[in-house]
Design an enzyme around this catalytic site. Structure first.
Site, short mmCIF file in Angstrom:
data_model
loop_
_atom_site.label_atom_id
_atom_site.label_comp_id
_atom_site.label_asym_id
_atom_site.label_seq_id
_atom_site.Cartn_x
_atom_site.Cartn_y
_atom_site.Cartn_z
CE LYS A 76 -4.41 -1.66 1.62
NZ LYS A 76 -5.46 -1.65 2.61
CE LYS A 107 -5.68 -7.80 -1.92
NZ LYS A 107 -5.80 -7.72 -0.50
CE LYS A 132 -13.25 -3.42 -0.39
NZ LYS A 132 -14.01 -3.31 0.83
P1 TYM Z 1 -10.74 -6.08 3.57
O1 TYM Z 1 -11.79 -5.04 3.85
O2 TYM Z 1 -9.66 -5.72 2.64
O3 TYM Z 1 -11.41 -7.40 3.07
C1 TYM Z 1 -12.50 -7.99 3.77
C2 TYM Z 1 -12.42 -9.51 3.66
O4 TYM Z 1 -12.43 -9.92 2.29
C3 TYM Z 1 -11.32 -10.77 2.02
N1 TYM Z 1 -10.85 -10.52 0.64
C4 TYM Z 1 -10.60 -11.49 -0.24
N2 TYM Z 1 -10.72 -12.83 -0.16
C5 TYM Z 1 -10.41 -13.56 -1.25
N3 TYM Z 1 -9.98 -13.01 -2.44
C6 TYM Z 1 -9.86 -11.66 -2.55
N4 TYM Z 1 -9.47 -11.13 -3.71
C7 TYM Z 1 -10.16 -10.84 -1.43
N5 TYM Z 1 -10.16 -9.49 -1.20
C8 TYM Z 1 -10.58 -9.32 0.07
C9 TYM Z 1 -10.27 -10.37 3.04
O5 TYM Z 1 -9.36 -11.42 3.28
C10 TYM Z 1 -11.12 -10.09 4.27
O6 TYM Z 1 -11.42 -11.28 4.95
N6 TYM Z 1 -7.79 -5.86 7.61
C11 TYM Z 1 -9.02 -6.40 7.10
C12 TYM Z 1 -10.23 -6.02 7.90
C13 TYM Z 1 -10.14 -6.28 9.37
C14 TYM Z 1 -10.32 -7.53 10.01
C15 TYM Z 1 -10.20 -7.27 11.40
C16 TYM Z 1 -10.55 -8.82 9.53
C17 TYM Z 1 -9.93 -5.33 10.33
N7 TYM Z 1 -9.97 -5.95 11.56
C18 TYM Z 1 -10.31 -8.29 12.34
C19 TYM Z 1 -10.67 -9.84 10.49
C20 TYM Z 1 -10.54 -9.59 11.87
C21 TYM Z 1 -9.22 -5.88 5.67
O7 TYM Z 1 -8.71 -4.86 5.29
O8 TYM Z 1 -10.10 -6.59 4.95
#
Ligand code: TYM
Length: 330
Positions: free
Chosen positions: A111, A194, A197
């Site tokens: 990032k 991957k 967004k």
């Molecule tokens: P975020 O908002 O980027 O994504 C949310 C969830 O979607 C999954 N994900 C994917 N899985 C498979 N293929 C993809 N291309 C893909 N893109 C996104 C992510 O693995 C995630 O499960 N840091 C985290 C949010 C967070 C969190 C937490 C998660 C904050 N605190 C505590 C679990 C527990 C994030 O940015 O996810």
């Protein structure tokens, strides 16, 4: 007691990766685990979203949770910033987290890119806030996509080192729950990146809000190659785009990747793509419909979040008190 906690950033339109990597699993896990799902708006601040848009995205994101099948009578849904204990515990954990551990985080490197000096402290400390999210609820398991695995390993290290330093079994060391071929959904244009967004190419992802026509068009235009459809999954080793489409089909439809290869092997890609698009529409359309209906009464979503915040605050505050006592400020 088995308990899960997971979250998503309210950064706008959710996509198929979010659904297959996380949401879909939350929906089935909520029947076996006590479940907490949050909208991590504090994490989203690291990218300086438009304030009004952030607020809207929190409500819409929660509506997606509900539309996908998260049941508020079984699961607690809440906004991260509505539970102040997250930021308080984050500070306590920060004081026990060596910089060397954060320097290993690949998501920060991706990032921040080449402009690390200009990246904000929040982006760097992001995984410590994520650890606080999880440890406050003493979650035994955390269902996420593959991309979050490193952050979970860090959470485990933070929990263990805190327990060791203060000679208490205070935090539960959580296990990641990463399963199925949907744990790493790749882009539709480049199978080595991957689905995300933040990808500028709209055609690289299937948004949960896409209508049937858009889904069909995006699948039709998804990158493949000139070779025929593989007869076995082993043949996709150097064909990441093909492998990705097979994985998506498999996760949505239930057949194993090998079965899919046996079925379509040697055939024209257009036949497979047509079926893949049909499966995507079949699964995603009802979710989209429910989302659009829920957004007709955002007050209902707000009410669910308010109730969730109350339950989340109760549990989080009791863990925070324990942590404050342990370090000598409680
Ligand atoms: P975020 O908002 O980027 O994504 C949310 C969830 O979607 C999954 N994900 C994917 N899985 C498979 N293929 C993809 N291309 C893909 N893109 C996104 C992510 O693995 C995630 O499960 N840091 C985290 C949010 C967070 C969190 C937490 C998660 C904050 N605190 C505590 C679990 C527990 C994030 O940015 O996810």
């Amino acid at each position: 007691m088995k308990r899960i906690l997971s979250g998503m950033q309210p950064t706008g339109n959710l996509h198929l990766g979010n659904y297959l990597g996380a949401l879909k699993n939350w929906v089935s896990l909520q029947h076996q685990y006590e479940s907490f799902f949050c909208m991590v708006d504090l994490h989203a601040l690291t990218a300086h979203p438009n304030p009004a848009e952030l607020r809207r995205n929190v409500i819409e994101g929660t509506a997606w949770y509900l539309a996908a099948g998260v049941d508020p009578s079984k699961s607690t849904l809440f906004i991260q910033s509505a539970v102040p204990a997250h930021t308080e515990l984050m500070w306590i954990l920060s004081c026990s987290t060596p910089l060397g551990w954060l320097n290993r985080m690949t998501q920060f490197k991706e990032k921040a890119g080449t402009k690390q000096e200009g990246a904000n402290l929040g982006l760097y400390a992001y995984p410590v806030l994520m650890a606080a999210d999880i440890l406050l609820y003493k979650a035994t398991h955390v269902p996420v996509g593959e991309d979050q695995k490193q952050h979970l390993e860090l959470t485990r290290e933070i929990a263990q080192s805190f327990n060791h330093r203060y000679k208490k079994d205070l935090f539960v060391v959580p296990e990641p729950l990463i399963f199925g071929s949907g744990t790493r959904v790749m882009g539709l244009k480049d199978g080595t990146k991957k689905m995300s967004k933040s990808d500028a190419a709209e055609g690289s992802r299937l948004n949960l809000l896409d209508d049937a026509d858009t889904i069909m068009k995006k699948i039709r235009k998804a990158t493949t190659d000139t070779a025929p459809f593989p007869g076995t999954i082993e043949e996709t080793e150097n064909r990441p785009e093909v492998r990705n489409l097979i994985n998506i089909y498999s996760s949505l439809q239930g057949a194993s990747p090998q079965e899919i290869c046996h079925r379509f092997g040697g055939k024209n890609f257009s036949e497979f793509k047509q079926e893949l698009a049909a499966v995507c529409v079949e699964v995603l359309s009802p979710i989209r419909e429910r989302f659009l209906n829920l957004m007709k009464s955002p007050d209902h979503v707000e009410k669910i979040l308010a109730e969730g915040a109350e339950r989340a605050n109760n549990l989080a505050n009791s863990t925070l008190e324990e942590a404050k006592k342990a370090v000598g400020i409680g």
